[in-house]
Design an enzyme around this catalytic site. Structure first.
Site, PDB file in Angstrom:
ATOM      1  NE  ARG A 182       9.230   1.192  15.706  1.00  0.00           N
ATOM      2  CZ  ARG A 182       9.051   0.428  16.782  1.00  0.00           C
ATOM      3  NH1 ARG A 182       9.486   0.842  17.934  1.00  0.00           N
ATOM      4  NH2 ARG A 182       8.420  -0.713  16.714  1.00  0.00           N
ATOM      5  CB  CYS A 230      10.128   7.152  21.343  1.00  0.00           C
ATOM      6  SG  CYS A 230       9.424   6.244  22.723  1.00  0.00           S
ATOM      7  CD  GLU A 306      10.880   6.043  17.329  1.00  0.00           C
ATOM      8  OE1 GLU A 306      11.502   5.256  18.062  1.00  0.00           O
ATOM      9  OE2 GLU A 306       9.644   6.183  17.367  1.00  0.00           O
TER      10      GLU A 306
END
Ligand code: EPU
Length: 317
Positions: A182, A230, A306
């Site tokens: 990520r 998420c 995130e």
């Protein structure tokens, strides 16, 4: 209500751009909640984008890029500076170029990831199907190396074209780029386009694969509700050095269904925070704070967001 200083218009008044003041950017995100932007600017050409970035830099005005808003929470107080949206036609084109061992696709940053992957699949070009069901713009997907169980976009990136902090164009070949979990090492604030490496494949098998991956996601995640995917990154387990599912940790802490105001932990996947239309960004932030505290107490894991949170930079917030 936010205001835009009359002097700010000097940054863009002679440029080929669309301008909206006090723009409701919170409602443009996948959460559909949160505040407004003092200035939302849609450049119509790459040249206008470059000039605007140079001037903003010289004037010390912060610039942010709003992609598809799929991983973003805008604070209720909104944001100052310039928010760019690269959704004009010039920033959404897809150009294919055959090579001896496949096809290169140059996708402009504002192109929609789902449409890009379907366009490639229809042409029998493989490489993006692992990203089925992930909402993103190409720029946003590259910036955070979007992906999941089946792969991430970094695996097919050939090069990325950016504007650096001075407003100059820079192209990074794959050999200079690092795509991690990520995240990427792209140092520049603005991604203009990405060139992706695709392989010839059977279009029918490809579309079947895209459908399978999408169905898998639909079964395990609350895709129909308002969320930003998420909420937390999967933390690294220091012992096994493997990532542990944040959803599993939140679930194990007994937090499924917990709500603050209009924000709730999804009962389907605990790493998703789903919101009612009346929710505030403050509700989501308070719930995230609470989740971090409870998971730390329960399992000792520190969760890192995130979701990207935008706030005002000036003191008047
Ligand atoms: N699990 C639970 N309870 C939950 C959620 C998950 O027990 O509420 C368990 C599952 O049963 C499974 C394990 O945890 O055994 C892993 O769950 P899952 O396969 O859903 O994967 P994840 O690690 O929770 C990651 C990505 C997702 C991506 C899926 C693809 C992160 C933070 N999450 O989730 O990405 O879609 O893998 O399978 O990297 C996103 O980035 O927005 C996102 C949703």
């Amino acid at each position: 209500m936010s205001t835009v200083s009359p002097s700010a218009s000097i940054l863009f008044s002679d440029l080929d751009v669309g301008v909206e003041t006090d723009a409701p950017i919170g409602s443009m995100t996948w959460y559909g909640i949160g505040g407004r932007a003092d200035l939302l600017i849609r450049p119509h050409t790459v040249e206008a984008l470059e000039t605007l970035c140079r001037r903003a830099r010289r004037s010390g005005v912060p610039v942010r890029v709003l992609g598809s808003g799929a991983n973003l929470l805008v604070a209720d107080e909104g944001v100052d500076g310039i928010v760019l949206r690269l959704d004009h036609d010039a920033f959404r084109t897809l150009q294919y170029e055959p090579t001896p061992d496949g096809m290169l696709l140059r996708a402009m940053a504002g192109a929609d990831l789902a449409r890009t992957l379907m366009d490639a699949a229809r042409r029998g070009l493989a490489g993006l199907e692992a990203l089925a069901g992930i909402p993103a713009s190409i720029g946003g997907a590259v910036r955070m190396n979007a992906g999941g169980r089946f792969g991430a976009i970094g695996g097919v990136v050939e090069s990325v074209a950016c504007l650096n902090r001075q407003g100059d164009r820079v192209v990074y070949p794959a050999s200079e780029l690092r795509f991690d979990y990520r995240s990427t090492n792209i140092p520049d604030p603005i991604i203009v386009s990405a060139t992706l490496r695709l392989q010839e494949s059977d279009p029918i098998a490809l579309r079947r694969r895209v459908k399978e991956i999408f169905e898998f996601k639909k079964a395990s995640q609350p895709l129909a509700e308002h969320s930003a995917g998420c909420s937390f990154k999967n933390p690294l387990d220091p012992v096994t050095e493997e990532r542990v599912s944040a959803g599993r940790l939140i679930d194990a802490a007994g937090l499924k269904g917990l709500s603050i105001g209009g924000a709730a932990i999804s009962r389907q996947h605990a790493n998703f925070i789903v919101v009612d239309p009346g929710a505030t960004a403050g509700d989501v932030r308070a719930l995230m704070q609470h989740v971090r505290k409870r998971v730390l107490e329960h399992s000792g894991f520190e969760l890192e967001a995130e979701v990207v949170i935008w706030e005002r930079t000036e003191d008047s917030a």
